[in-house]
Motif scaffolding. Structure first.
Motif, short mmCIF file in Angstrom:
data_model
loop_
_atom_site.label_atom_id
_atom_site.label_comp_id
_atom_site.label_asym_id
_atom_site.label_seq_id
_atom_site.Cartn_x
_atom_site.Cartn_y
_atom_site.Cartn_z
N LYS A 1 -2.27 -11.12 -9.52
CA LYS A 1 -1.29 -10.31 -8.78
C LYS A 1 -1.36 -8.84 -9.18
CE LYS A 1 1.98 -14.17 -8.50
NZ LYS A 1 3.26 -14.70 -9.05
N ARG A 2 -1.45 -8.59 -10.47
CA ARG A 2 -1.57 -7.20 -10.92
C ARG A 2 -2.87 -6.58 -10.41
NH1 ARG A 2 1.64 -5.62 -15.85
NH2 ARG A 2 3.32 -7.15 -15.79
N ARG B 1 5.00 -0.60 -8.05
CA ARG B 1 5.99 -1.58 -8.49
C ARG B 1 7.39 -1.15 -8.06
NH1 ARG B 1 6.96 -5.18 -13.19
NH2 ARG B 1 5.00 -4.66 -14.23
N PHE C 1 -2.30 -5.23 -7.04
CA PHE C 1 -1.62 -3.93 -7.11
C PHE C 1 -2.62 -2.82 -7.47
CE2 PHE C 1 3.16 -4.06 -6.96
CZ PHE C 1 3.26 -5.32 -6.40
N ALA D 1 0.88 -1.17 0.00
CA ALA D 1 0.00 0.00 0.00
C ALA D 1 0.91 1.21 0.00
CB ALA D 1 -0.91 -0.01 1.22
#
Lengths: 310, 310
Positions: free
Chosen positions: A266-267, A304, A270, A230
């Motif tokens: 996973k993306r 990232r 994010f 985060a």
């Protein structure tokens, strides 16, 4: 691909150390819809009262959200008042008025039946199940819940969970649902309730996904959890809706992709963190109303950089 | 490259939900030394009593730690007893006996003066400063502290901080030292005290590093924090020493590299998390005594997989 979300559309009066806002447009389905709208088509099912006017509907329409499933009922909309004066991580509820929500019985209108993705926001598990059963052919279903249902309506909740591809809850809820104080064990217990995956949100510390052998049909199991960061923020203006915005970012991104692969999942985590970080920068849904995909992707790149080795 | 560590070498009696261990070899300098020994040469300065025998010294010697700076004093070694029965994240202290540590006055022996790296473990900031001043040519200095010194010895602590390249503390300590409840703001306040970098440890949620324009001399400032994960474990046997093991993994890896680049710093944070995760798998230092570099690197790879997009 279209996501159908069922949940609350509400008015919120919020006080935080940064100030106060009266009767903001709120509700889980609102935050979710706005966040997901930057990635894919969104359709909403909820009930609103006579105080929900064209001005409020315009907020959703402007983001391309299909509001034809909004039920307009006589009376007032769901209203919540709370503050974060003692703790930015946990709201103190001052008032909850269910109003038109009290007798809400969601029906999926015909034009929504071809939705491929379904999000069951935090409502009575009986209603979640009812919607789930109206959508037998949906490709992927995610859901949310809260302490109130875990404690008092556990049996009903346990009927919903096997129909979910992923449950999104926070640490406290996960420990309550799975039992014990260890997060990994709680996650394993919850997966054993028939879910494919569980996403546990840690607020300012990000989120962790736990996978089962059913998470990615036809693909090998991911044998370890996955953790997404985060964004440390200098000021959280209003935490309301952060979790629903996370869910909208996650599921919106996933629905925009051709297939659910581990990398897409996973993306999605994010993007969930990204949308949650935007949501708390202003009161209510203000920040989520006026983003651009460029801003979102710039913050994705920052997430990232913040977490990846070279 | 050699790291010199000054701190406590102690005996600990520990009880956790997993059981109990009496008079384990412990102390911050012990955990740090063992963790760092897998990466680089380590030299230790501490005081021990007559109860510290060849058997205890052998634990350090077996890992190649230079113990020629251990001062053997008449009396008993530092002793701590505590439990984690209520909360695995915070020890309840039952007994603290300073013993020979009470009059400890660390002197850097001549054979240690060429150490290029210095770790000031959690001891009286007056002693930290005293050691720091004996090592004017050291390349990089990291330090730790705790609530006791932040609350009661703040003025002395503020004299130590400008001599540090990085301070490693936990969330609670960071908020206490920097002020307020917002972690990013607290980190900025602490950086303004003259430090180059600060690493804030979040226990099971990993750690976040915050950088200043002084973090990497001659290189551009990293304009965002960096977050490293921790490993979700099904059982934490004994949390004692996790933070010191984190520090040993971080600083040991950094000291093993030719230069302090942002990439080296970030990898160091991952190795910190790796060594912390091993430390808590057994009581005391047991797990840190018998690792292999292969096990460590395999877990490093797991940390990367757990947190990186493809």
């Amino acid at each position: 691909m279209s996501i159908l979300v069922v949940g609350s559309v509400a008015f919120d009066s919020i006080e935080s150390p940064a100030g106060r806002a009266e009767r903001c447009l709120g509700g889980a389905a609102t935050y979710f819809s706005l966040a997901a709208s930057y990635f894919t088509d969104v359709r909403v099912i909820a009930v609103v009262g006579e105080d929900f006017t064209e001005a409020e509907e315009a907020v959703l329409l402007k983001r391309g959200v299909d509001t034809s499933g909004l039920e307009h009922a006589a009376g007032k909309s769901f209203f919540w008042a709370g503050n974060y004066l003692d703790n930015l991580n946990e709201a103190k509820t001052l008032t909850t008025e269910l109003n038109v929500f009290e007798t809400f019985s969601p029906k999926v209108p015909p034009q929504y039946l071809d939705s491929e993705f379904l999000f069951l926001a935090n409502i009575d598990p009986v209603l979640q199940l009812k919607v789930r059963q109206q959508m037998p052919k949906v490709r992927m279903v995610c859901g949310d819940t809260m302490n109130y249902w875990i404690n008092g309506h556990r049996e009903n909740l346990l009927k919903v969970l096997p129909g979910l591809d992923a449950l999104l809850i926070n640490d406290t809820e996960a420990k309550l649902l799975g039992g014990g104080s260890n997060l990994l064990r709680a996650a394993e217990e919850i997966l054993a309730m028939g879910l494919n995956s569980i996403i546990i949100k840690h607020g300012e510390y990000g989120a962790t996904a736990f996978f089962s052998e059913r998470s990615f049909p036809g693909q090998a199991k991911i044998s370890h959890p996955f953790r997404a960061p985060a964004l440390p923020l200098a000021e959280v203006i209003d935490p309301t809706g952060a979790g629903d915005s996370f869910a909208g970012g996650f599921f919106g991104y996933v629905a925009s992709q051709p297939a659910l692969t581990p990398e897409v999942f996973k993306r999605g985590l994010f993007y969930g963190g990204v949308m949650g970080s935007f949501a708390v920068e202003r009161f209510g849904t203000e920040r989520l109303q006026s983003l651009s995909r460029e801003e979102i992707d710039a913050r994705f790149d920052l997430f990232r950089e913040m977490s990846h080795l070279g």
